[in-house]
Design a protein around this motif. Structure first.
Motif, mmCIF file in Angstrom:
data_model
loop_
_atom_site.group_PDB
_atom_site.id
_atom_site.type_symbol
_atom_site.label_atom_id
_atom_site.label_comp_id
_atom_site.label_asym_id
_atom_site.label_seq_id
_atom_site.Cartn_x
_atom_site.Cartn_y
_atom_site.Cartn_z
ATOM 1 N N VAL A 245 -55.243 86.689 74.762
ATOM 2 C CA VAL A 245 -54.693 87.852 75.470
ATOM 3 C C VAL A 245 -53.167 87.897 75.362
ATOM 4 O O VAL A 245 -52.563 88.958 75.418
ATOM 5 C CB VAL A 245 -55.151 87.776 76.954
ATOM 6 C CG1 VAL A 245 -54.424 88.766 77.836
ATOM 7 C CG2 VAL A 245 -56.673 87.979 77.049
ATOM 8 N N LEU A 246 -52.563 86.747 75.196
ATOM 9 C CA LEU A 246 -51.096 86.653 75.299
ATOM 10 C C LEU A 246 -50.446 86.468 73.930
ATOM 11 O O LEU A 246 -50.930 85.686 73.106
ATOM 12 C CB LEU A 246 -50.755 85.466 76.204
ATOM 13 C CG LEU A 246 -49.293 85.125 76.449
ATOM 14 C CD1 LEU A 246 -49.103 84.566 77.871
ATOM 15 C CD2 LEU A 246 -48.753 84.109 75.431
ATOM 16 N N ALA A 247 -49.369 87.208 73.705
ATOM 17 C CA ALA A 247 -48.494 86.938 72.557
ATOM 18 C C ALA A 247 -47.073 86.816 73.101
ATOM 19 O O ALA A 247 -46.692 87.525 74.039
ATOM 20 C CB ALA A 247 -48.572 88.071 71.544
ATOM 21 N N TRP A 248 -46.312 85.900 72.534
ATOM 22 C CA TRP A 248 -44.922 85.700 72.972
ATOM 23 C C TRP A 248 -44.016 86.065 71.808
ATOM 24 O O TRP A 248 -44.190 85.540 70.703
ATOM 25 C CB TRP A 248 -44.721 84.245 73.395
ATOM 26 C CG TRP A 248 -43.390 83.994 74.069
ATOM 27 C CD1 TRP A 248 -42.362 84.862 74.204
ATOM 28 C CD2 TRP A 248 -42.982 82.770 74.662
ATOM 29 N NE1 TRP A 248 -41.323 84.273 74.873
ATOM 30 C CE2 TRP A 248 -41.682 82.987 75.164
ATOM 31 C CE3 TRP A 248 -43.581 81.522 74.827
ATOM 32 C CZ2 TRP A 248 -40.963 81.971 75.812
ATOM 33 C CZ3 TRP A 248 -42.868 80.524 75.472
ATOM 34 C CH2 TRP A 248 -41.563 80.756 75.964
ATOM 35 N N LYS A 249 -43.109 86.961 72.081
ATOM 36 C CA LYS A 249 -42.257 87.474 71.001
ATOM 37 C C LYS A 249 -40.774 87.424 71.368
ATOM 38 O O LYS A 249 -40.407 87.249 72.526
ATOM 39 C CB LYS A 249 -42.656 88.915 70.657
ATOM 40 C CG LYS A 249 -44.109 88.985 70.161
ATOM 41 C CD LYS A 249 -44.495 90.353 69.684
ATOM 42 C CE LYS A 249 -45.914 90.286 69.110
ATOM 43 N NZ LYS A 249 -46.402 91.619 68.732
ATOM 44 N N ALA A 250 -39.936 87.622 70.361
ATOM 45 C CA ALA A 250 -38.483 87.696 70.562
ATOM 46 C C ALA A 250 -37.912 88.542 69.419
ATOM 47 O O ALA A 250 -38.653 88.974 68.529
ATOM 48 C CB ALA A 250 -37.875 86.297 70.565
ATOM 49 N N ARG A 251 -36.635 88.778 69.484
ATOM 50 C CA ARG A 251 -35.965 89.470 68.372
ATOM 51 C C ARG A 251 -34.920 88.547 67.763
ATOM 52 O O ARG A 251 -34.245 87.821 68.506
ATOM 53 C CB ARG A 251 -35.262 90.736 68.860
ATOM 54 C CG ARG A 251 -36.199 91.732 69.430
ATOM 55 C CD ARG A 251 -36.061 93.104 68.767
ATOM 56 N NE ARG A 251 -37.181 93.901 69.230
ATOM 57 C CZ ARG A 251 -38.210 94.242 68.475
ATOM 58 N NH1 ARG A 251 -38.257 93.917 67.193
ATOM 59 N NH2 ARG A 251 -39.212 94.937 68.971
ATOM 60 N N VAL A 252 -34.787 88.582 66.472
ATOM 61 C CA VAL A 252 -33.725 87.801 65.821
ATOM 62 C C VAL A 252 -32.379 88.271 66.377
ATOM 63 O O VAL A 252 -32.075 89.463 66.392
ATOM 64 C CB VAL A 252 -33.759 87.996 64.290
ATOM 65 C CG1 VAL A 252 -32.507 87.412 63.642
ATOM 66 C CG2 VAL A 252 -35.016 87.370 63.700
ATOM 67 N N ALA A 253 -31.592 87.297 66.881
ATOM 68 C CA ALA A 253 -30.324 87.655 67.513
ATOM 69 C C ALA A 253 -29.156 87.573 66.528
ATOM 70 O O ALA A 253 -28.130 88.224 66.729
ATOM 71 C CB ALA A 253 -30.064 86.726 68.692
ATOM 72 N N ARG A 254 -29.323 86.780 65.492
ATOM 73 C CA ARG A 254 -28.208 86.602 64.560
ATOM 74 C C ARG A 254 -28.743 85.947 63.295
ATOM 75 O O ARG A 254 -29.621 85.094 63.370
ATOM 76 C CB ARG A 254 -27.175 85.679 65.209
ATOM 77 C CG ARG A 254 -25.909 85.539 64.422
ATOM 78 C CD ARG A 254 -24.995 84.515 65.033
ATOM 79 N NE ARG A 254 -23.709 84.556 64.371
ATOM 80 C CZ ARG A 254 -22.830 83.581 64.410
ATOM 81 N NH1 ARG A 254 -23.091 82.480 65.095
ATOM 82 N NH2 ARG A 254 -21.683 83.685 63.774
#
Ligand SMILES: Cc1ncc(COP(=O)(O)O)c(C=O)c1O
Length: 382
Positions: A245-254
Motif C-alpha cells: 500500500v505504501l510507497a516512499w518518494k522524494a525529489r532529487v534536490a541537487r
C-alpha cells in the motif's frame, strides 16, 4: 497539497488497501469478523484514512494499542467498535468510557476505574490470556477467578477473551497450536460456568493466513500487516495475494559531479574512486530513513538503482547516478516502491537492516506528508 510541494512524501494507495481487505475477507469464513489493526498510525500509513477505507471494504472494527489512538479515531468521526489491545492506565478509564472504546482489562484496579467512570450502558471489555508471549495478560489459571470477579461490576460487560500468538509466522504450526490449545482450555473453563464471552480472538495476520492454522479463527481476527500488503514473514507460502500500500518518494534536490578522491557526507566514509555524478536525496533519518543504510542502501531514479554514498544524514543523503543518463533536479526518487521495471520493497530494506517490514514502514516519521491515492488519482493529503 500536491506531492511536488514536498522534498519527500509517502504515497498511500487506498485502492490497494481496500483490495487487500477484500482479499482477506474472501479467504476468511464469512462468520469471522475482520478487525483492522491501525495502531501506531496504521503502521505509518495514517490511522484515520486506513480505518475509513478498511471499514468501507469490509472490516467490522478496529484495533489500537493505546487509548489515545482510539480517541483520535472517535474524534475523526469513526463510530465502529475500537478495541484497545494495549495496557490501559486506570487514569485513562474515564476517557475510555466517554469515547466508548473497548479496553482489555486485566486487573481489578482497571475494572474498578472503568466501572466508576461508566454511567452509560454497560461498557464492553475484553480479557487477555497470556498463553505464551509472557508480555501482557492473565495466566490461564488466573482467568476464571478474574472473570468471576468482573461479574460483580454491572457497569462492565465481558465481550471478548483473547490471546496473542508468538510463533504463528513460522512454517511449523505446532508452537502456535500449543498456545491455541491453552486458550481453548480457558474457554472451556469459562463455558462450564456460563461465563464465556461471545467473542474469542487469537489470530493476527500470520494465523489468519497460515494454511495450517486456519481452523483457529474463532469469532474475529486482528489483522495488521496484511492490510498493508506485506506478509508477516518469509517462512510460509502465504495463500493470499496482497499488494503493498505504501510507497516512499522524494525529489532529487541537487546534481553535481565530484572529482576523484572527494569524501562524501559526515566522517568521509565514502571517497569517490573516480569522477562521480551524484544526486542529493532530501530524506534522512529525521524522516525515519535508517542511518544504518549508509554506504549500503539504494534508491531508484529514472528506473535505475542508485547506491547510497557515505552516511545518511538527518535530512538527506547522496547517491551515485553516474550510470543514469539525464538525472535532473526535481526527478522522482523512490525509496520504497516501484519505478519502471525496478522495485525496492520494505522487505528488502528490512533484510538489509536485520529487522522486519513492520518496523521499516512504522518508523517513517510524522513530518513526512502522507498523500492518499485512490488508484492513480490523489484523494487527499495531510
Ligand atoms: C495483540 C496484537 N494483535 C494483532 C496484531 C496485528 O499483528 P499483524 O500486524 O501481524 O497482523 C498485533 C501487532 O503487533 C498485536 O500486538
Amino acid at each position: 497539497m500536491g506531492c511536488s510541494a514536498h522534498p519527500t512524501w509517502v504515497e498511500i494507495n487506498l485502492e490497494a488497501l481496500a483490495a487487500n481487505v477484500r482479499a482477506l475477507r474472501q479467504w476468511l469464513p464469512a462468520r469471522t469478523a475482520l478487525f483492522a489493526v491501525v495502531k501506531a498510525n496504521a503502521y505509518g500509513h495514517g490511522a484515520v484514512e486506513v480505518a475509513r477505507t478498511a471499514l468501507a471494504a469490509g472490516a467490522a472494527g478496529l484495533c489500537v494499542a493505546r487509548v489515545a489512538e482510539g480517541v483520535a479515531l472517535r474524534q475523526a468521526g469513526i463510530g465502529a467498535p475500537v478495541w484497545v489491545l494495549g495496557w490501559m492506565a486506570p487514569s485513562e478509564a474515564a476517557t475510555c468510557a466517554r469515547f466508548r472504546l473497548t479496553p482489555t482489562v486485566n486487573s481489578l484496579e482497571q475494572a474498578r476505574a472503568l466501572a466508576s467512570a461508566n454511567s452509560d450502558v454497560p461498557l464492553p471489555v475484553h480479557v487477555k490470556v497470556d498463553t505464551g508471549m509472557s508480555r501482557y495478560g492473565l495466566l490461564p489459571h488466573e482467568v476464571l477467578p478474574f472473570v468471576r470477579a468482573l461479574a460483580a461490576f454491572p457497569q462492565l460487560r465481558l465481550e471478548g477473551l483473547w490471546t496473542h500468538l508468538a510463533r504463528a509466522d513460522e512454517a511449523d504450526p505446532a508452537p502456535a497450536r500449543r498456545q491455541v490449545d491453552a486458550f481453548r482450555a480457558v474457554v472451556r473453563q469459562l463455558e462450564a460456568e456460563g461465563l464465556s464471552p461471545p467473542i474469542h480472538h487469537v489470530a493476527a495476520s500470520a494465523a489468519a493466513l497460515h494454511p495450517e492454522l486456519n481452523s483457529e479463527y474463532f469469532q474475529a481476527v486482528r489483522v495488521g500487516i496484511a492490510l498493508y500488503g506485506l506478509y508477516p514473514s518469509d517462512q510460509v507460502a502465504w495463500p493470499v495475494a496482497l499488494t503493498p500500500v505504501l510507497a516512499w518518494k522524494a525529489r532529487v534536490a541537487r546534481v553535481r559531479t565530484l572529482p576523484p578522491g572527494t569524501p562524501v557526507s559526515y566522517g568521509g566514509t565514502y571517497v569517490t574512486p573516480r569522477t562521480t555524478r551524484v544526486a542529493l536525496v532530501p530524506a534522512g533519518y529525521g524522516d525515519g530513513y535508517p542511518r544504518a543504510l549508509s554506504n549500503r542502501g539504494a534508491v531508484l531514479i529514472r528506473g535505475r538503482r542508485c547506491p547510497i554514498l557515505g552516511r545518511v544524514c538527518m535530512d538527506g543523503f547522496v547517491v551515485d547516478v553516474s550510470h543514469v543518463d539525464g538525472v535532473r533536479e526535481g526527478d522522482e526518487v523512490v525509496l520504497i516502491g516501484r519505478q519502471g521495471e525496478e522495485g525496492i520493497t520494505a522487505d528488502e530494506l528490512a533484510q538489509a537492516l536485520d529487522t522486519i517490514n513492520y518496523e521499516v514502514v512504522t518508523r517513517i516519521m510524522g513530518r513526512v506528508p502522507r498523500l492518499y491515492l485512490s488508484g492513480e488519482r490523489p484523494a487527499a493529503s495531510e
